[in-house]
Design a protein around this motif. Structure first.
Motif, PDB file in Angstrom:
ATOM      1  N   SER A 135       0.815  -1.214   0.000  1.00  0.00           N
ATOM      2  CA  SER A 135       0.000   0.000   0.000  1.00  0.00           C
ATOM      3  C   SER A 135       0.852   1.269   0.000  1.00  0.00           C
ATOM      4  N   ALA A 183      -3.788  -4.581  -2.047  1.00  0.00           N
ATOM      5  CA  ALA A 183      -2.409  -4.172  -2.347  1.00  0.00           C
ATOM      6  C   ALA A 183      -1.396  -5.279  -2.116  1.00  0.00           C
ATOM      7  N   LEU A 243       0.900  -2.866  -8.716  1.00  0.00           N
ATOM      8  CA  LEU A 243      -0.071  -1.816  -8.490  1.00  0.00           C
ATOM      9  C   LEU A 243       0.267  -0.597  -9.343  1.00  0.00           C
ATOM     10  N   ARG A 268       1.631   2.317  -3.745  1.00  0.00           N
ATOM     11  CA  ARG A 268       0.589   2.397  -4.775  1.00  0.00           C
ATOM     12  C   ARG A 268       0.165   3.853  -4.967  1.00  0.00           C
TER      13      ARG A 268
END
Length: 265
Positions: free
Chosen positions: A154, A166, A193, A157
């Motif tokens: 995360s 994620a 991502l 991203r």
């Protein structure tokens, strides 16, 4: 109806990315137009993944269905006569009707290139991120080890990333080259991502510049907070080198289906 798989190479400098968009020319639009001329009918073209504006590829994989029966050499010789000079077909083969370049992918390899010369390089301005201060290559390579494996990425991203979750697996993250010349980040994983590769590079470069210690990268990963990571590296240094396939679609388990979808790394 035959399904044809193409491997294409392109310089993404002049394009808004792979996907058709209203704000400029795309790789997908150019390929679709050339195929329409060659086959005499509109063709729907799908790819293994989207690349962002300015991003390049040496191993993008696309496929399409056609009712026409052409020898395979027509698809690279014929199409290369119709495509602009910055897009080329490098390989063509007929594949199973159920082949899907995204869902059958078992992973991708990207290379991000940095020019670390002390002055600007006119020859590299569209293909490298130019960083003039010497980078600590060994420190970046050591920090990169914290990013290997299956994690929640995360922190890496884009804020507008549409992926359902994620969690991704990074199988390889090598830092190659030498300070004062060219440095490459080679990243291989199951899927990525939006802007993930560029955010990984931007974060490692903070270590390479001596602004952050190597252990900081592990802390960023654990935070799952994009604001804790480094800046997004510019697009021109990124190249999609290869998409990996097996004999069929890879096995999926519940919760893993999003792994096959990546978005403009």
């Amino acid at each position: 109806m035959p399904r044809v798989k193409l491997v294409i190479e392109y310089d993404g400098t002049r394009y808004v990315g792979w996907q058709v968009q209203l704000n400029g020319r795309s790789i997908q639009a150019e390929l679709r137009e050339a195929l329409g001329k060659l086959l005499g009918a509109p063709v729907d073209v799908v790819a293994a993944g989207r690349t962002d504006s300015g991003v390049h590829a040496t191993g993008q994989v696309v496929c399409f269905d056609t009712e026409r029966q052409f020898p395979l050499k027509a698809y690279f010789r014929g199409l290369n006569g119709l495509l602009p000079e910055d897009i080329a077909v490098v390989r063509a083969e007929e594949v199973a009707p159920e082949f899907d370049p995204r869902r059958w992918s078992r992973g991708k390899r990207y290379r991000y290139r940095v020019s670390n010369r002390p002055t600007r390089s006119p020859m590299r301005r569209h293909t490298h991120w130019e960083i003039y201060a010497p980078l600590q290559v060994e420190a970046m390579a050591s920090a990169a080890r914290h990013l290997l494996g299956r994690h929640d990425f995360s922190a890496f991203r884009a804020s507008d990333c549409q992926a359902a979750h994620a969690v991704r697996e990074v199988r390889r993250l090598d830092v190659e080259g030498a300070a004062g010349d060219a440095v490459s980040f080679v990243v291989e994983g199951t899927a990525f991502l939006k802007h993930m590769v560029r955010n990984l590079v931007g974060t490692l470069v903070e270590v390479g510049k001596g602004r952050r210690p190597e252990a900081w990268v592990e802390q960023v990963l654990a935070s799952r907070d994009r604001t804790q990571a480094g800046p997004t590296a510019p697009p021109q240094g990124l190249v999609l080198e290869e998409v990996f396939y097996g004999e069929g679609p890879p096995p999926r388990t519940a919760g893993d289906s999003a792994d096959v979808f990546d978005d403009e790394p």
